[in-house]
Every structure is written in C-alpha cells, then in structure tokens.
Write an enzyme that holds these catalytic residues in place. Structure first.
Site, PDB file in Angstrom:
ATOM      1  N   GLY A 278       0.245  -3.697  -3.338  1.00 59.51           N
ATOM      2  CA  GLY A 278       0.748  -2.624  -4.623  1.00 59.51           C
ATOM      3  C   GLY A 278       0.364  -3.704  -6.024  1.00 59.51           C
ATOM      4  O   GLY A 278       0.848  -3.987  -7.342  1.00 59.51           O
ATOM      5  N   GLU A 320       2.460  -5.958   2.191  1.00 58.08           N
ATOM      6  CA  GLU A 320       1.747  -6.142   2.582  1.00 58.08           C
ATOM      7  C   GLU A 320       0.362  -5.770   1.243  1.00 58.08           C
ATOM      8  O   GLU A 320       0.122  -4.417   1.049  1.00 58.08           O
ATOM      9  CB  GLU A 320       1.604  -4.158   2.985  1.00 58.08           C
ATOM     10  CG  GLU A 320       2.753  -4.269   4.348  1.00 58.08           C
ATOM     11  CD  GLU A 320       3.065  -3.067   4.443  1.00 58.08           C
ATOM     12  OE1 GLU A 320       3.809  -2.668   6.046  1.00 58.08           O
ATOM     13  OE2 GLU A 320       3.399  -2.106   3.719  1.00 58.08           O
ATOM     14  N   PRO A 321      -0.357  -6.751   1.432  1.00 53.50           N
ATOM     15  CA  PRO A 321      -1.064  -6.978   0.134  1.00 53.50           C
ATOM     16  C   PRO A 321      -2.771  -6.358   1.010  1.00 53.50           C
ATOM     17  O   PRO A 321      -2.916  -6.874   1.277  1.00 53.50           O
ATOM     18  CB  PRO A 321      -1.752  -8.741   0.001  1.00 53.50           C
ATOM     19  CG  PRO A 321      -0.934  -9.075   0.908  1.00 53.50           C
ATOM     20  CD  PRO A 321       0.113  -7.969   0.816  1.00 53.50           C
ATOM     21  N   ARG A 323      -5.032  -4.276  -2.087  1.00 52.01           N
ATOM     22  CA  ARG A 323      -6.278  -4.997  -3.360  1.00 52.01           C
ATOM     23  C   ARG A 323      -6.019  -6.032  -3.409  1.00 52.01           C
ATOM     24  O   ARG A 323      -7.436  -7.302  -3.660  1.00 52.01           O
ATOM     25  CB  ARG A 323      -5.790  -3.768  -4.230  1.00 52.01           C
ATOM     26  CG  ARG A 323      -6.342  -4.134  -5.524  1.00 52.01           C
ATOM     27  CD  ARG A 323      -5.807  -2.965  -6.340  1.00 52.01           C
ATOM     28  NE  ARG A 323      -4.940  -2.058  -6.150  1.00 52.01           N
ATOM     29  CZ  ARG A 323      -5.316  -0.577  -6.422  1.00 52.01           C
ATOM     30  NH1 ARG A 323      -6.289  -0.518  -6.802  1.00 52.01           N
ATOM     31  NH2 ARG A 323      -4.611  -0.212  -6.062  1.00 52.01           N
ATOM     32  N   ARG A 360     -12.509   5.690  -8.275  1.00 49.85           N
ATOM     33  CA  ARG A 360     -10.951   5.723  -8.816  1.00 49.85           C
ATOM     34  C   ARG A 360     -11.498   5.908 -10.544  1.00 49.85           C
ATOM     35  O   ARG A 360     -10.361   6.381 -10.969  1.00 49.85           O
ATOM     36  CB  ARG A 360     -10.949   3.955  -8.538  1.00 49.85           C
ATOM     37  CG  ARG A 360     -10.895   3.478  -7.272  1.00 49.85           C
ATOM     38  CD  ARG A 360     -10.674   1.806  -6.822  1.00 49.85           C
ATOM     39  NE  ARG A 360      -9.290   1.975  -7.332  1.00 49.85           N
ATOM     40  CZ  ARG A 360      -8.640   1.615  -8.562  1.00 49.85           C
ATOM     41  NH1 ARG A 360      -9.449   0.921  -9.092  1.00 49.85           N
ATOM     42  NH2 ARG A 360      -7.569   1.537  -9.319  1.00 49.85           N
ATOM     43  N   CYS A 391     -23.774  15.865  -9.873  1.00 44.04           N
ATOM     44  CA  CYS A 391     -23.888  16.799 -10.077  1.00 44.04           C
ATOM     45  C   CYS A 391     -22.017  16.983 -11.022  1.00 44.04           C
ATOM     46  O   CYS A 391     -21.532  18.499 -10.966  1.00 44.04           O
ATOM     47  CB  CYS A 391     -24.317  17.980  -9.476  1.00 44.04           C
ATOM     48  SG  CYS A 391     -26.298  17.843  -9.175  1.00 44.04           S
TER      49      CYS A 391
END
Ligand code: LLP
Length: 463
Positions: A278, A320-321, A323, A360, A391
């Site tokens: 996180g 638990e990285p 990102r 995102r 579209c």
C-alpha cells in the site's frame, strides 16, 4: 517564461478553469526523477531515452501505445526493499500490480517472495520457477479449485479471509494429507487516507475478519483447532497509495495486541505478522513517497516496541509492496493523433490508447504527469487533457497537465509511473488490443508481454 492566455487555450494560472493542477514545470522539457524511471533521460537531440534507447526507436520497433519497463530500476527497487527489511523479514512483491514470467524471474533473482491472488497469478509464478514455499496466496473468495492447486503446489502460506475459508482450506488440506501454513487476514479498523475503492481496513468493506467484536479472535480459535492448518500469523493490509505512516503504525500496534491476546488465551506465540502493501508512489511532482528504509525503520520500531511492552517475542515481519516496486519503473508511450483546443477551457490531446491501457484515471480519479518525449520544445505551456480513442467521454488518461503549445499530431508523449495496475487492469474495451510490455536494459529492449492481435480477439470469439 511568460504564461499569458493564448488562442489555443488558457495557460496562465489566473485564467485556468476549475480543477487541480500541478503547476507547469519551469522547463517543460525537464523530467522529474521522482516520477520517471531511473535510467530515463534526454539524448543530445532532446529525445527521451530509457536504458540508453531513444523512444523514437522504441516506437518504430514496438509501436504505440506500449509500456516500457526499466529493468535496472525494477531490480534496484527490489534490492532497496530487500536491503531495508534485512534477513529477519520477508518482502512479498504483490503480483496484482503487474505480473509476467520475466518479472517472476527477476524477483526470484533479487531474493523477493511473491503474493498472488488468483489461479492465473499462481500459474504464472509457478511457470516461471518461483519456489512454491516463497508464494503467499491471497483473495477474499478463492475457489475450491484454486485452493486445491495452491495446497498441492505447496505454497508457503494461504491468507485466510473468512470463516468459510478457514474450514474450506482445512478440508482440502486434510484431503490432500498436508498441514497448510496459513495466516488470518484481520481488519484493523484503520481509515486509510486514500480513494475509497482502494482502502481496505475500515469495517465496511469486503476484506478480512474484523478485530472489532472479537471476530478475529474467534477465527484464530477455530483455525487453531483444525489439524489441516498451521496458523503461522496474522495479516493486515490497510489500503493502497498511502503516504502517511500513521495508519501502518496503528495497524502494527493492533496486530501485535492480537498476538498478545492469542498468547494469553492459547499459550501460543504466533511467529509472523504481515503488514501488507500500500505504500504510495509519486505520480506527479506533488507526491512525496517514503523510501523503503524509512518504512522498514518505522515498522520495525513500532513492532519491537509493542512486543516489548506485551512481553512477546518479536515476530518475523513481512510486507507486500506492489505499486512501490513496479509503479515508477514503467511509462506508457503514446502517439498524438489529434490536438483540439477548446476556447476558455483546455486543449484535448487524443492518443492512440486510453482507458483500455490505463483505467486508473477514470476509476480512482488518479492523477498522472505527461511529457513530450520525441523532441524538446521552447513553446509556452498549454493546459491539456490527454484522452484516449474510446467511445466514452470518461476516457481520460491525464486529467490536467501542461504540454508545449506547439504539440502536433505525430509527436510522441509519455505518461510516467504506469508500471502498476495499468497493464494488469487493461481491457479490450472497444476491442482495443492490449499493449505490449517491453523491458529495457543496458541498450537492449525485449518484449516480455507481447501486443495483443486481432487474431487473439477472434480466437476467443468462437462464433
Ligand atoms: N497486499 C494485499 C493483500 C493487497 O490487497 C494489495 C493490493 C497489496 C498487497 C499491494 O498493494 P500496493 O503496494 O500495490 O498498493 N487497482 C488499485 C490498487 C488495488 C490494490 C489491491 N490490493 C490501483 O490501481 O490503485
């Protein structure tokens, strides 16, 4: 540099439409090392390079849109996390951020473990040779088939997420004649300061078992009674893209308190705690992420202090990285197709990708930076919105940013910090073909995930 209003759209901060802007850099040609991968720079002609290769050459060879991943940066980040946490702790890379066989091999070589959360991620990890005992299996609703495959493979831990799953995993382990190492994911009741959809430790959401009301203590009671399970610890993940360490500290404190309660009730000191992932990264120059050594120090200190106070042996910590390791290592390269100035508003720049390669912005209101990378420019900054070719008017890649006012079709622009949750959340919306991931290192580029083709699409469509 003067930033006066211009017929192509507003430029000056005083006349900007409402919104949140990162002020234009004094020099739009500069590349903030906070948001770009380590080996990114400009060559003598002003073309951006990564791993020593100009993006113009990369675009010719691999096409656009495409993700270019700086392998040296990826490895350096693994190394920094590993080094910061040392041999008394484990770093599990969260595969959901981005997973491929090449990435698994790099992780293995750099001494990291791997967190997977589906049968597909497990299959990728095993196919690339990650030893099963270094894999953690997550998920709030693992299927029986997934659990069976994980137990059979011998994964190092399954993180249990519900009362039903405690029983389910125990039965499967019994049937297969093994004692499965497990952790229980607890919800610590922390409000993480991030987007609602990526916050996970407040009470009203789907993950984990609440500490509140004694639920987690009851889960521990049940797990300890089941022969098929070896309860090795407790897990907490409070959310994603978080900068403030306070949430992690509260979480660590509550998890250690639970360990003390377990010791008091059962006479067992569980040997491990996992504090999840996180940690935030810089998407724009406004973001100030923490370094792995600061994070390791803060977490280590709080756990040690709380354990001493509770007279507990300090458990082995894992994190638990996802990102924070892969996010900053890649950028998405696009070609500009159209440039559409909207008087009094902003200029819309359409690229050859969009929400299919980066959801995102639409999903979390995420902010990104963007730069002209195929050349430099001395033109004035122009307020732009970078949009895709889908579209849908929500098809926005970069909501508000500044690019040089002479931007034209055919220019290459790049969005940095797209290594995490972009390719892994990519879709085929409008039958878009998902872009390739190209790893670049020391002057060499190689495709690690190839571009999808129309044949791939038609192969799934069985008529
Ligand atoms: N551990 C667990 C149990 C997780 O659920 C996650 C992320 C991580 C570790 C890794 O978190 P990270 O260090 O990458 O923040 N799609 C969203 C993020 C969802 C994260 C889900 N779980 C986004 O694009 O921001």
């Amino acid at each position: 540099m003067s930033r006066s209003a211009h017929p192509a759209g507003p430029r000056h901060a005083d006349v900007l439409p409402e919104g949140h802007y990162t002020a234009p850099a004094d020099d739009l040609n500069s590349l903030d090392p906070k948001v770009w991968a380590q080996t990114v720079g400009r060559d003598a002609d002003g073309v951006v390079t990564v791993g020593g290769i100009p993006v113009t050459r990369l675009a010719e060879e691999f096409g656009t849109p495409a993700y270019f991943l700086d392998e040296a940066d990826f490895r350096a980040r693994c190394h920094a996390w590993r080094g910061a946490f040392g041999t008394d702790a484990d770093v599990f890379y969260a595969g959901k951020a981005f997973l491929s066989r090449a990435v698994v091999r790099w992780l293995h070589e750099e001494g990291l473990n791997l967190d997977v959360c589906s049968g597909g991620e497990l299959a990728t990890a095993l196919a690339a040779g990650m030893p099963a005992d270094r894999i953690a299996f997550h998920g709030n609703n693992k299927t029986e088939d997934e659990i069976e495959r994980a137990v059979e493979a011998g994964v190092g831990r399954i993180v249990l997420d519900s009362f039903q799953e405690i029983v389910r995993v125990a039965h499967i382990a019994d049937r297969l004649g093994v004692r499965q190492r497990v952790q229980i994911r607890v919800t610590v009741g922390v409000e993480a300061h991030t987007h609602e959809f990526i916050a996970t430790a407040h009470e009203d959401q789907k993950f984990g078992i609440a500490l509140a009301g004694g639920q987690a203590a009851e889960a521990v009671r049940r797990a300890l009674q089941l022969d098929g399970l070896e309860l090795i610890g407790v897990h907490s993940h409070i959310g994603s893209q978080i900068f403030d360490m306070a949430g992690f500290e509260v979480s660590a404190r509550r998890v250690v308190q639970l360990l003390a309660e377990i010791r008091d009730e059962h006479g067992v000191e569980l040997p491990e705690i996992d504090l999840g992932g996180g940690l935030g990264i810089a998407y724009t120059s406004d973001d100030d992420p923490r370094e792995p050594h600061e994070i390791a120090k803060a977490l280590g200190e709080i756990v040690t202090r709380e354990c001493e106070a509770a007279n507990l042996r300090t458990p082995r910590i894992s994190v638990e990285p996802g990102r924070a390791i892969v996010g900053p290592t890649a950028f998405t390269l696009y070609e500009v197709g159209t440039v559409k100035p909207l008087e009094g508003l902003r200029t819309y720049v359409s690229v050859d990708g969009g929400m299919s390669d980066n959801i995102r912005t639409a999903l979390y209101d995420a902010e990104y930076s963007v730069a002209l990378v195929s050349r430099t420019s001395d033109a004035e900054p122009m307020l732009v919105r970078v949009v895709g070719k889908h579209c849908e008017s929500g098809d926005i890649v970069v909501k508000d940013a500044f690019l040089p006012a002479d931007l034209a079709p055919g220019d290459l622009i790049a969005v940095p910090a797209t290594g995490a949750y972009c390719r892994s959340m990519a879709s085929n919306y409008n039958h878009a073909l998902r872009p390739p991931v190209v790893a670049v290192r020391d002057g060499e580029a190689r495709v690690i995930v190839r571009r999808e083709t129309e044949e791939d699409l038609l192969r799934l469509d069985v008529g």
